[in-house]
Design a protein around this motif. Structure first.
Motif, PDB file in Angstrom:
ATOM      1  N   LEU A   1       0.867  -1.180   0.000  1.00 48.16           N
ATOM      2  CA  LEU A   1       0.000   0.000   0.000  1.00 48.16           C
ATOM      3  C   LEU A   1       0.899   1.224   0.000  1.00 48.16           C
ATOM      4  O   LEU A   1       1.778   1.353   0.850  1.00 48.16           O
ATOM      5  CB  LEU A   1      -0.892   0.008   1.244  1.00 48.16           C
ATOM      6  CG  LEU A   1      -1.791   1.235   1.411  1.00 48.16           C
ATOM      7  CD1 LEU A   1      -2.908   1.230   0.389  1.00 48.16           C
ATOM      8  CD2 LEU A   1      -2.376   1.286   2.812  1.00 48.16           C
ATOM      9  N   THR A   2       0.702   2.098  -0.983  1.00 50.13           N
ATOM     10  CA  THR A   2       1.554   3.274  -1.078  1.00 50.13           C
ATOM     11  C   THR A   2       0.709   4.542  -1.031  1.00 50.13           C
ATOM     12  O   THR A   2      -0.257   4.669  -1.785  1.00 50.13           O
ATOM     13  CB  THR A   2       2.350   3.256  -2.396  1.00 50.13           C
ATOM     14  OG1 THR A   2       2.910   1.953  -2.558  1.00 50.13           O
ATOM     15  CG2 THR A   2       3.458   4.289  -2.374  1.00 50.13           C
ATOM     16  N   LEU A   3       1.070   5.433  -0.132  1.00 51.67           N
ATOM     17  CA  LEU A   3       0.419   6.745  -0.077  1.00 51.67           C
ATOM     18  C   LEU A   3       1.410   7.753  -0.640  1.00 51.67           C
ATOM     19  O   LEU A   3       2.577   7.770  -0.238  1.00 51.67           O
ATOM     20  CB  LEU A   3       0.055   7.121   1.360  1.00 51.67           C
ATOM     21  CG  LEU A   3      -0.671   6.052   2.183  1.00 51.67           C
ATOM     22  CD1 LEU A   3      -1.025   6.607   3.562  1.00 51.67           C
ATOM     23  CD2 LEU A   3      -1.923   5.577   1.471  1.00 51.67           C
ATOM     24  N   ILE A   4       0.944   8.568  -1.586  1.00 49.44           N
ATOM     25  CA  ILE A   4       1.845   9.521  -2.224  1.00 49.44           C
ATOM     26  C   ILE A   4       1.320  10.932  -2.034  1.00 49.44           C
ATOM     27  O   ILE A   4       0.242  11.271  -2.518  1.00 49.44           O
ATOM     28  CB  ILE A   4       1.983   9.212  -3.731  1.00 49.44           C
ATOM     29  CG1 ILE A   4       2.414   7.746  -3.928  1.00 49.44           C
ATOM     30  CG2 ILE A   4       2.975  10.161  -4.397  1.00 49.44           C
ATOM     31  CD1 ILE A   4       2.126   7.210  -5.304  1.00 49.44           C
TER      32      ILE A   4
ATOM     33  N   GLU B   1     -13.381   9.107   2.938  1.00 49.87           N
ATOM     34  CA  GLU B   1     -13.063  10.538   2.953  1.00 49.87           C
ATOM     35  C   GLU B   1     -12.273  10.793   1.674  1.00 49.87           C
ATOM     36  O   GLU B   1     -11.394  10.010   1.330  1.00 49.87           O
ATOM     37  CB  GLU B   1     -12.201  10.831   4.186  1.00 49.87           C
ATOM     38  CG  GLU B   1     -12.170  12.247   4.647  1.00 49.87           C
ATOM     39  CD  GLU B   1     -13.304  12.547   5.619  1.00 49.87           C
ATOM     40  OE1 GLU B   1     -14.187  13.323   5.237  1.00 49.87           O
ATOM     41  OE2 GLU B   1     -13.300  12.011   6.750  1.00 49.87           O
ATOM     42  N   ASP B   2     -12.613  11.872   0.961  1.00 48.72           N
ATOM     43  CA  ASP B   2     -11.883  12.184  -0.271  1.00 48.72           C
ATOM     44  C   ASP B   2     -10.630  12.974   0.064  1.00 48.72           C
ATOM     45  O   ASP B   2     -10.717  13.984   0.757  1.00 48.72           O
ATOM     46  CB  ASP B   2     -12.754  13.021  -1.215  1.00 48.72           C
ATOM     47  CG  ASP B   2     -13.849  12.179  -1.844  1.00 48.72           C
ATOM     48  OD1 ASP B   2     -13.604  10.980  -2.069  1.00 48.72           O
ATOM     49  OD2 ASP B   2     -14.941  12.717  -2.093  1.00 48.72           O
ATOM     50  N   PRO B   3      -9.463  12.554  -0.425  1.00 48.93           N
ATOM     51  CA  PRO B   3      -8.252  13.326  -0.164  1.00 48.93           C
ATOM     52  C   PRO B   3      -8.337  14.693  -0.848  1.00 48.93           C
ATOM     53  O   PRO B   3      -8.962  14.827  -1.899  1.00 48.93           O
ATOM     54  CB  PRO B   3      -7.131  12.496  -0.791  1.00 48.93           C
ATOM     55  CG  PRO B   3      -7.730  11.225  -1.234  1.00 48.93           C
ATOM     56  CD  PRO B   3      -9.208  11.371  -1.253  1.00 48.93           C
ATOM     57  N   THR B   4      -7.721  15.714  -0.214  1.00 47.43           N
ATOM     58  CA  THR B   4      -7.635  17.026  -0.851  1.00 47.43           C
ATOM     59  C   THR B   4      -6.616  16.953  -1.982  1.00 47.43           C
ATOM     60  O   THR B   4      -6.766  17.585  -3.021  1.00 47.43           O
ATOM     61  CB  THR B   4      -7.202  18.081   0.189  1.00 47.43           C
ATOM     62  OG1 THR B   4      -8.045  17.942   1.328  1.00 47.43           O
ATOM     63  CG2 THR B   4      -7.330  19.483  -0.360  1.00 47.43           C
ATOM     64  N   ALA B   5      -5.549  16.186  -1.738  1.00 44.66           N
ATOM     65  CA  ALA B   5      -4.536  16.000  -2.779  1.00 44.66           C
ATOM     66  C   ALA B   5      -3.841  14.682  -2.528  1.00 44.66           C
ATOM     67  O   ALA B   5      -3.924  14.127  -1.429  1.00 44.66           O
ATOM     68  CB  ALA B   5      -3.527  17.138  -2.743  1.00 44.66           C
ATOM     69  N   GLY B   6      -3.143  14.182  -3.539  1.00 47.65           N
ATOM     70  CA  GLY B   6      -2.341  12.988  -3.355  1.00 47.65           C
ATOM     71  C   GLY B   6      -2.993  11.748  -3.934  1.00 47.65           C
ATOM     72  O   GLY B   6      -4.057  11.804  -4.545  1.00 47.65           O
ATOM     73  N   GLN B   7      -2.322  10.631  -3.714  1.00 47.81           N
ATOM     74  CA  GLN B   7      -2.670   9.391  -4.386  1.00 47.81           C
ATOM     75  C   GLN B   7      -2.572   8.209  -3.438  1.00 47.81           C
ATOM     76  O   GLN B   7      -1.730   8.189  -2.537  1.00 47.81           O
ATOM     77  CB  GLN B   7      -1.675   9.184  -5.524  1.00 47.81           C
ATOM     78  CG  GLN B   7      -2.313   8.907  -6.853  1.00 47.81           C
ATOM     79  CD  GLN B   7      -1.257   8.691  -7.908  1.00 47.81           C
ATOM     80  OE1 GLN B   7      -0.117   9.123  -7.768  1.00 47.81           O
ATOM     81  NE2 GLN B   7      -1.631   7.992  -8.959  1.00 47.81           N
ATOM     82  N   ILE B   8      -3.437   7.225  -3.631  1.00 47.50           N
ATOM     83  CA  ILE B   8      -3.388   5.991  -2.844  1.00 47.50           C
ATOM     84  C   ILE B   8      -3.270   4.829  -3.819  1.00 47.50           C
ATOM     85  O   ILE B   8      -4.120   4.664  -4.691  1.00 47.50           O
ATOM     86  CB  ILE B   8      -4.674   5.829  -2.007  1.00 47.50           C
ATOM     87  CG1 ILE B   8      -4.850   7.021  -1.061  1.00 47.50           C
ATOM     88  CG2 ILE B   8      -4.655   4.522  -1.229  1.00 47.50           C
ATOM     89  CD1 ILE B   8      -6.260   7.188  -0.562  1.00 47.50           C
ATOM     90  N   MET B   9      -2.205   4.053  -3.674  1.00 47.39           N
ATOM     91  CA  MET B   9      -1.977   2.938  -4.598  1.00 47.39           C
ATOM     92  C   MET B   9      -1.944   1.625  -3.825  1.00 47.39           C
ATOM     93  O   MET B   9      -1.357   1.544  -2.745  1.00 47.39           O
ATOM     94  CB  MET B   9      -0.623   3.080  -5.303  1.00 47.39           C
ATOM     95  CG  MET B   9      -0.371   4.391  -5.993  1.00 47.39           C
ATOM     96  SD  MET B   9      -1.189   4.505  -7.591  1.00 47.39           S
ATOM     97  CE  MET B   9      -0.332   3.232  -8.510  1.00 47.39           C
ATOM     98  N   LEU B  10      -2.573   0.573  -4.391  1.00 52.65           N
ATOM     99  CA  LEU B  10      -2.428  -0.765  -3.833  1.00 52.65           C
ATOM    100  C   LEU B  10      -1.774  -1.598  -4.920  1.00 52.65           C
ATOM    101  O   LEU B  10      -2.391  -1.870  -5.950  1.00 52.65           O
ATOM    102  CB  LEU B  10      -3.798  -1.331  -3.452  1.00 52.65           C
ATOM    103  CG  LEU B  10      -3.777  -2.654  -2.695  1.00 52.65           C
ATOM    104  CD1 LEU B  10      -3.098  -2.517  -1.354  1.00 52.65           C
ATOM    105  CD2 LEU B  10      -5.181  -3.196  -2.514  1.00 52.65           C
ATOM    106  N   GLY B  11      -0.511  -1.970  -4.693  1.00 51.50           N
ATOM    107  CA  GLY B  11       0.254  -2.573  -5.781  1.00 51.50           C
ATOM    108  C   GLY B  11       0.359  -1.529  -6.880  1.00 51.50           C
ATOM    109  O   GLY B  11       0.711  -0.395  -6.607  1.00 51.50           O
TER     110      GLY B  11
END
Ligand SMILES: Nc1ncnc2c1ncn2[C@@H]1O[C@H](COP(=O)(O)OP(=O)(O)OP(=O)(O)O)[C@@H](O)[C@H]1O
Ligand SMILES: [Mg+2]
Lengths: 372, 296
Positions: free
Chosen positions: A15-18, A64-74
């Motif tokens: 899980l990557t949070l950017i 919750e919707d992020p204000t900015a950024g990205q959430i990646m799974l794999g």
């Protein structure tokens, strides 16, 4: 190692949070978070109340919707996926079990929503795992706190999520049950192999359970790593005091040639390894953990090795706790220090009022920047 | 000193003995009220419904056992019974369809407007029932905007709303709507909104989440609201009187006319009893079917 086989052959991914950010109006609850949670790991998000832990989890869950950024799974981008489409499940801070459904139907809920007809086998197997088989027909209102907590885990885990999010799942339990459930959760995690992201503000819980701990403060990650590493070498004053206890001295780094820095405070000089200090000149804090300290009566100061760091002071409080004794020492410049001493010798503990010298090895010091 | 220490002990032992009896005492005012205003009238009503007419003197009756009053009442007024239950049923369904989204909005979305919206729901009660129903005569009048609008679309069978069954049903729906909204709101407000999030987290689309979680948990409110609407609506006579034509009359109208105009007290009482019996039966079956034991 991006993919590892999880339970029932389902792939668990990193899980990557950017640059993940969330603001509520002017207030930034989560501030530019970037981190990777390796597949199959037990990850603890630790921080004081209101630091943004729940908000972070809610963004990963899609609530919750992020204000900015990205959430990646794999290599899948989850950022704009609706909550009901994400391969992520949550154990809520208050469990949020469905009160009108019995334990069996609560656990079967996710399977049924995905159109799986024959749920009995899987549900019973899951109830077995959390040791709730005999209570399958009870309603949540008829369960104890610990049992409800296990239903919440089973209800989320049965879906083989890529990541299981746990928001202070043990917060409502008493200390004894808490310890028991910590062991239980750890066992379940090892057994199913799914990544767990466990939010807590209990530092002991984070350290005993997690492979990786991230210490969060005011919406930012202060430090992240294996519990032993963070504990041994905190890199901010917040982490040094939030994770375990620390003694600190305010001063200046006056010499930085070679592997060992020289730190000066109150007319005294202390050594700190260059590799253990985040600053190498100017204003700084020197820190040391209470159990790394030795303590001797002032009269026996000669017995302390000459190259060891030393602070003289006076004992203000002694509390005997069986395996160890905790001393409070007032340093010559008026700070209060904590010293843990193993009760290895037969001699009596030192008493309040005794003049003492507190000493520690240079390699146990750490150097911190003055900002909190 | 001695008294201060002994008093609490004495007090607890006395209060544990007395507690049960105090509980029953609390029931007394309620029981007295029910005895005077419910049990006595209902017995009077039962006796009246069995009275026999005194020959030659209209409006005067003697004690009797005229079961035929019931048969007469039914054979004369069965269309009114049917109309009552049909109108009341349609009005209840309409009220539920209008009230549920509104109650849902107030409970989950209204935020700080919640209290204001609840006040607005009950605000009509500040004006008299009769007055409000009269106002609907104007609203639904043949020249009014609503009638003209639907006529322009050619949607009205009689080209009017006032003095038709549609007018009666609209009046009933309007008048009893708050009795539907309030219990629905009370049931929905108790539901933890995090359950909606939990359902979404467990792969339920918003509508499925509603159907599987919110709707079942709101059922006690649905049952209470439909009963509180259906029961008074089926016994109502004002709406039929003011918004319907004589051929739209309901049981309430028949009871009122028999009591006050024909002074046929036995038939009027018999009608009341039949109405009560049917409503009780319907409610009983309904509650059984809805399966909400915790409602009653
Ligand atoms: N919907 C919201 N609107 C405005 N502010 C919010 C909202 N949700 C959270 N916050 C704020 O964001 C901050 C972080 O909240 P969050 O719930 O993530 O904290 P937390 O770390 O989970 O704390 P705790 O340990 O107490 O659960 C808090 O200061 C909170 O007041
Ligand atoms: Mg929280």
């Amino acid at each position: 190692m991006t993919l590892a086989p999880g339970a029932n052959g389902v792939d668990v991914a990193d899980l990557t949070l950017i640059n993940l950010t969330k603001s509520f109006g002017d207030f930034i609850a989560v501030d530019d978070l970037t981190l990777t949670i390796p597949a199959g790991s037990f990850f603890a998000l630790l921080g004081p109340s209101g630091c943004g832990k729940t908000t972070t989890l809610r963004m990963v869950a899609g609530l919750e919707d992020p204000t900015a950024g990205q959430i990646m799974l794999g290599d899948r981008d989850l950022t704009s996926l609706k909550a009901f489409k994400r391969p992520v499940n949550t154990v809520f801070q208050s469990y949020a079990l469905f009160p009108h459904l019995d334990v069996f139907e609560n656990v079967a809920f996710g399977l049924r929503r995905r159109g799986i007809k024959d749920v009995a086998g899987q549900v019973n197997q899951m109830l077995e795992l959390v040791e709730l088989g005999p209570l399958a027909r009870r309603k949540p209102g008829q369960l104890s706190g610990g049992q409800q907590q296990r239903v919440a885990v089973a209800r989320a885990l049965i879906n083989n999520p890529g990541v299981l999010l746990l928001d202070e799942p043990l917060g409502a339990l008493d200390l004894k049950l808490r310890r028991q459930m910590q062991i239980e959760l750890k066992r379940i995690q090892t057994e199913v192999g799914t990544s767990f992201v466990h939010v807590t503000h209990d530092q002991e819980e984070a350290m005993t359970m997690a492979d990786t701990v991230a210490v969060m403060n005011m919406g930012r990650i202060e430090q992240m790593g294996a519990p032993v590493d963070i504990y041994d070498l905190p890199t901010t004053r917040f982490v040094a005091t939030f994770l375990g206890q620390s003694n600190e001295i305010e001063g200046q780094i006056v010499e930085s040639s070679g592997d060992e820095l020289v730190f000066s405070a109150y007319g005294q000089r202390f050594g700190v390894p260059a590799s253990r200090s985040v600053v190498d000149q100017g204003p700084a804090y020197l820190g040391v953990r209470p159990e790394k300290l030795g303590i001797v009566p002032a009269g026996q100061a000669d017995s302390v090795a000459a190259q060891a760091n030393q602070v003289s002071g006076k004992i203000t409080d002694t509390s005997f706790a069986g395996v160890s004794t905790q001393y409070m020492v007032m340093t010559s410049w008026g700070d209060e220090w904590i010293v843990f001493e193993q009760n290895r010798s037969a001699s009596q503990p030192l008493r309040p009022g005794d003049e003492v010298v507190v000493h520690w090895l240079v390699e146990h010091s750490f150097g911190l920047s003055p900002q909190v | 000193m001695a008294t201060t220490t002994s008093t609490p002990v004495a007090a607890t032992s006395v209060s544990t003995q007395r507690r049960p009896r105090t509980g029953y005492l609390l029931l007394l005012p309620g029981i007295a009220w029910l005895a005077v205003f419910f049990v006595v009238p209902i017995i009077t009503l039962l006796i009246t419904s069995l009275q026999a007419p005194v020959p030659g003197r209209s409006g005067v009756y003697t004690l009797g056992f005229e079961v035929s009053n019931y048969a007469d009442a039914l054979s004369a007024y069965w269309p009114q019974f049917i109309r009552s239950f049909v109108y009341a049923s349609i009005a209840t369904i309409l009220a539920l369809l209008l009230a549920y989204p509104l109650a849902y909005f107030i409970a989950f979305k209204a935020g700080r407007w919640r209290a204001l919206m609840l006040v607005l729901v009950v605000a009509p009660f500040f004006a008299s029932f009769l007055l409000r129903t009269y106002a609907w005569r104007t609203i639904l009048s043949d020249e009014g905007a609503i009638t003209s609008f639907f006529n322009a679309l050619n949607l009205l069978p009689d080209n009017r709303i006032l003095n038709t069954p549609i007018g009666v049903v609209l009046g009933l729906t309007y008048n009893f709507l708050p009795f539907m909204i309030l219990p629905l709101y009370a049931a929905l407000e108790k539901i933890d909104p995090r359950l909606i999030e939990a359902a979404n987290d467990l792969y339920a689309r918003p509508f499925t989440g509603f159907r599987k979680v919110i709707w079942p948990l709101s059922l006690p409110g649905v049952v209470a609201g439909t009963l509180l609407t259906f029961i008074p609506a089926s016994g109502d006579f004002i709406n039929a009187r003011l918004l319907g034509s004589p051929s739209d009359s309901m049981v309430g109208t028949a009871i009122q006319v028999n009591f006050l105009q024909f002074r046929d007290y036995p038939v009027a009482s018999a009608l009341s009893f039949i109405l009560m019996a049917i409503i009780l039966t319907v409610v009983f079956i309904y509650i059984r079917r809805a399966g909400t034991e915790d409602l009653v």
